[in-house]
Design a protein around this motif. Sequence first.
Motif, PDB file in Angstrom:
ATOM      1  N   VAL A  49       0.844  -1.196   0.000  1.00  0.00           N
ATOM      2  CA  VAL A  49       0.000   0.000   0.000  1.00  0.00           C
ATOM      3  C   VAL A  49       0.880   1.247   0.000  1.00  0.00           C
ATOM      4  O   VAL A  49       1.895   1.299   0.706  1.00  0.00           O
ATOM      5  N   CYS A  50       0.479   2.249  -0.766  1.00  0.00           N
ATOM      6  CA  CYS A  50       1.201   3.519  -0.820  1.00  0.00           C
ATOM      7  C   CYS A  50       1.163   4.179   0.555  1.00  0.00           C
ATOM      8  O   CYS A  50       0.088   4.371   1.125  1.00  0.00           O
ATOM      9  N   GLY A  51       2.323   4.534   1.071  1.00  0.00           N
ATOM     10  CA  GLY A  51       2.409   5.183   2.371  1.00  0.00           C
ATOM     11  C   GLY A  51       1.920   6.614   2.363  1.00  0.00           C
ATOM     12  O   GLY A  51       1.749   7.211   3.417  1.00  0.00           O
ATOM     13  N   CYS A  69       7.566   3.087  -6.172  1.00  0.00           N
ATOM     14  CA  CYS A  69       8.859   3.698  -5.903  1.00  0.00           C
ATOM     15  C   CYS A  69       9.045   3.781  -4.389  1.00  0.00           C
ATOM     16  O   CYS A  69       8.151   3.449  -3.632  1.00  0.00           O
ATOM     17  N   ILE A  70      10.196   4.222  -3.979  1.00  0.00           N
ATOM     18  CA  ILE A  70      10.497   4.383  -2.563  1.00  0.00           C
ATOM     19  C   ILE A  70      10.411   5.862  -2.196  1.00  0.00           C
ATOM     20  O   ILE A  70      10.971   6.718  -2.883  1.00  0.00           O
ATOM     21  N   ASP A  71       9.687   6.131  -1.119  1.00  0.00           N
ATOM     22  CA  ASP A  71       9.567   7.484  -0.578  1.00  0.00           C
ATOM     23  C   ASP A  71      10.373   7.562   0.711  1.00  0.00           C
ATOM     24  O   ASP A  71      10.326   6.643   1.523  1.00  0.00           O
ATOM     25  N   ASN A 127      13.083   5.015   7.571  1.00  0.00           N
ATOM     26  CA  ASN A 127      12.805   6.269   6.869  1.00  0.00           C
ATOM     27  C   ASN A 127      12.354   6.031   5.428  1.00  0.00           C
ATOM     28  O   ASN A 127      12.254   6.954   4.642  1.00  0.00           O
ATOM     29  N   MET A 128      12.051   4.776   5.088  1.00  0.00           N
ATOM     30  CA  MET A 128      11.648   4.448   3.722  1.00  0.00           C
ATOM     31  C   MET A 128      10.278   3.787   3.731  1.00  0.00           C
ATOM     32  O   MET A 128       9.961   3.029   4.646  1.00  0.00           O
ATOM     33  N   GLN A 129       9.470   4.114   2.717  1.00  0.00           N
ATOM     34  CA  GLN A 129       8.167   3.489   2.574  1.00  0.00           C
ATOM     35  C   GLN A 129       7.823   3.354   1.096  1.00  0.00           C
ATOM     36  O   GLN A 129       8.353   4.067   0.253  1.00  0.00           O
ATOM     37  N   PRO A 186      -3.649   0.706  -2.861  1.00  0.00           N
ATOM     38  CA  PRO A 186      -2.744  -0.381  -3.272  1.00  0.00           C
ATOM     39  C   PRO A 186      -1.797   0.046  -4.397  1.00  0.00           C
ATOM     40  O   PRO A 186      -2.144   0.871  -5.239  1.00  0.00           O
ATOM     41  N   VAL A 187      -0.610  -0.551  -4.392  1.00  0.00           N
ATOM     42  CA  VAL A 187       0.398  -0.298  -5.422  1.00  0.00           C
ATOM     43  C   VAL A 187       0.470  -1.519  -6.327  1.00  0.00           C
ATOM     44  O   VAL A 187       0.577  -2.647  -5.852  1.00  0.00           O
TER      45      VAL A 187
END
Length: 114
Positions: free
Chosen positions: A29-31, A50-52, A68-70, A36-37
Amino acid sequence: MRRNRPDKDGTHRGAFEKNKKKIYATQTVCGICGKPVDFSLKYPHPLSPCIDHIIPIAKGGHPSDLDNMQLAHWTCNRQKSDKLIDSRGGGKQEESIGNRVLPHTFDWSNYRPK
């Protein structure tokens, strides 16, 4: 002059890639938006994964720390940019610090690249 990002070509590159694989394997799931991704979509599709960085590197966030990544949609991450999002308080997200507000003005679910 272009600055080098440590998660792209610096000392944190290896750790970033390792943690990116962990996130892709465990999150769906998109943070940012909570939807959903779809991992079958590939860049440059706006809904590609992608990574945020939760705390942006530009604001002092760690470039390769797993905490620190989602997971995020590419377009959500672009719209978030270098803003800090406060998600405390019942799941409602509010911008706490930012340099601009970019509205969701396009329905990306029907986007088909040329």
